[in-house]
Design an enzyme around this catalytic site. Structure first.
Site, PDB file in Angstrom:
ATOM      1  N   HIS A  20       0.834  -1.206   0.000  1.00  0.00           N
ATOM      2  CA  HIS A  20       0.000   0.000   0.000  1.00  0.00           C
ATOM      3  C   HIS A  20       0.868   1.254   0.000  1.00  0.00           C
ATOM      4  O   HIS A  20       0.455   2.317   0.463  1.00  0.00           O
ATOM      5  CB  HIS A  20      -0.948   0.018   1.202  1.00  0.00           C
ATOM      6  N   SER A  52      16.812  16.261 -19.611  1.00  0.00           N
ATOM      7  CA  SER A  52      15.779  17.293 -19.560  1.00  0.00           C
ATOM      8  C   SER A  52      16.272  18.495 -20.336  1.00  0.00           C
ATOM      9  O   SER A  52      17.459  18.822 -20.325  1.00  0.00           O
ATOM     10  CB  SER A  52      15.492  17.693 -18.108  1.00  0.00           C
ATOM     11  N   LYS A  69      19.372  15.670 -14.724  1.00  0.00           N
ATOM     12  CA  LYS A  69      18.451  14.532 -14.747  1.00  0.00           C
ATOM     13  C   LYS A  69      18.946  13.360 -15.604  1.00  0.00           C
ATOM     14  O   LYS A  69      19.460  13.535 -16.701  1.00  0.00           O
ATOM     15  CB  LYS A  69      17.074  14.970 -15.258  1.00  0.00           C
TER      16      LYS A  69
END
Length: 459
Positions: A173, A299, A305
């Site tokens: 979860h 990016s 990135k």
């Protein structure tokens, strides 16, 4: 404008941006490949007719060899000739506006006149096309897609074995849960992919062809030669092509076998989508580091990135493939009465679904090859979540006969920021023997992985 444009002008990225990656499928799902497969069926069928004692046609070894050369040596010029006969007319034939009839006329150019009456004898176009498609799909699966799937499974198995002992915080979860090992998680995917491969292999081996004439009754065959056991002939012919034999049918092969294969392929694709999404999460959390390709831009505005683009690309292509596979499985299994042509144009897109699947596999393999588990990050995450050993403590206390063990640990940990010192204090106050306390004190998030390592090694 000129039609001689390069891949940048392709309508589909499969033949444009991704053409180099989808190239292995060209031999199996292109229109030229379908033409070649139809030629194969027509040639072998005519030779099979000649082997019947009932028929007067004779095809000696030299002619057999030259006829088989029609598909063995099939090249672009042959494909263009068939297309010309179909669309504009060629070799003295008016445009047929019928692709299978164009194949028949093409074969007339390669055979003596005495053979011409036996080309396409008693057949309907679907007799030829259903066999051709299944031969192509079978070969595409066996030569291109299944090897890729097996390579992914092998890569996952290697991950499982190499990192069987690497502890990692699990999440259920989205919340911190009982620790596992990275190898065990990869073993789960290796097993799931293996099960999916088995289903795809079984469906591929079960592809079945039909041959029975205009409405599946062998009417034309039987009226010409009523004493021939045509179903037996058809069974032998179809199985000699490497397919199972399907009978009875209408004019068409109902396509249930293809639907079974497409469903199996979609199921294994869903497993890989699940893997893509988990790998994306591992990269996002820093559990997996990525190799930065020299010169690559992550990016247009953020220079730092290194994006998990291979997993994202794989997920996108596999999702698109499954959309197409579901549509195909639903559509090709229905036909009005004995035959309508709605499935014909749809089947021409079977290669699209296979190509998107292939792209998904290639990108996933690329992504897996780039990532390296970051042990330090996994260790930090485990150390930051000591509460996950609460399950172990309450289970040991249950063993010792404490009926309120769960409630005791829950009160001390749920919704709290728990430290190992808090557990030490809890253990100190327990009414259990020294040996049990020692067992509890030895627990750490890093060591609480059960038999995950052995499960990973068994992959």
């Amino acid at each position: 404008m000129s039609n001689d444009r390069g891949p940048l002008w392709a309508v589909s990225p499969l033949d444009g941006r991704y053409a180099d990656r989808t190239a292995p499928l060209v031999e199996y799902v292109s229109e030229a490949a379908l033409q070649r497969a139809r030629v194969t069926v027509e040639v072998e069928y005519t030779i099979a007719l000649a082997d019947l004692q009932a028929t007067p046609v004779e095809i000696d070894p030299d002619l057999r060899a030259s006829m088989r050369d029609c598909y063995r040596d099939f090249d672009e010029s042959d494909a263009e000739l068939i297309k010309a006969i179909e669309t504009t007319g060629a070799k003295g034939y008016a445009a047929t506006n019928h692709d299978v009839k164009a194949v028949e006329y093409y074969l007339r150019e390669a055979t003596p006149e005495r053979v011409h009456p036996w080309l396409h004898f008693g057949l309907t176009s679907e007799d030829v096309t259903n066999l051709a498609y299944r031969m192509l799909i079978r070969d595409a699966m066996e030569s291109v897609l299944l090897p890729r799937l097996r390579a992914i499974r092998e890569e996952l198995t290697e991950f499982a074995h190499a990192h069987a002992d690497l502890p990692m915080l699990a999440r259920t979860h989205g919340q911190p849960a009982t620790p596992t090992t990275f190898g065990k998680e990869m073993a789960v995917y290796a097993a799931r992919v293996g099960q999916g491969i088995a289903a795809v292999e079984a469906a591929t081996d079960s592809l079945a062809g039909k041959l029975g004439g205009a409405t599946g009754t062998f009417a034309a065959h039987a009226v010409a030669y009523p004493d021939v056991d045509w179903p037996a002939f058809a069974r032998e012919f179809v199985t000699d092509l490497g397919l199972s034999y399907l009978q009875p049918t209408t004019q068409i092969n109902p396509g249930d076998d293809l639907a079974t294969l497409f469903d199996a392929l979609a199921r294994v694709n869903r497993v890989l989508i699940d893997l893509d999404q988990d790998a994306w999460q591992y990269v996002s959390r820093g559990y997996l580091g990525q190799e930065a390709a020299a010169g690559e831009t992550g990016s247009s505005t953020m220079p730092h990135k290194v994006n998990p683009i291979d997993f994202e690309n794989s997920e996108g292509n596999l999702s698109r493939a499954n959309s197409d596979l579901g549509f195909l499985a639903e559509t090709i299994t229905t036909s009005r009465m004995q035959r309508d042509l709605s499935d014909s144009t749809v089947k021409r897109n079977m290669g699209v679904a296979l190509a998107h699947s292939l792209l998904g596999y290639v990108k996933l393999e690329t992504g897996l090859a780039k990532v390296v588990p970051r042990e330090s990050v996994m260790a930090e995450d485990l150390q930051a979540n000591p509460a996950v050993i609460g399950e172990a403590i309450q289970t040991v206390l249950r063993r010792e006969g404490n009926p309120d063990a769960y409630e005791l640990v829950k009160e001390a940990t749920r919704g709290e920021s728990v430290t190992m010192a808090d557990f030490e204090a809890l253990i100190e106050d327990l009414d259990v023997d020294a040996s049990t306390k020692e067992t509890l004190r030895s627990l750490t998030p890093e060591s609480y992985t059960g038999i995950a390592a052995s499960l990973a090694r068994d992959a």
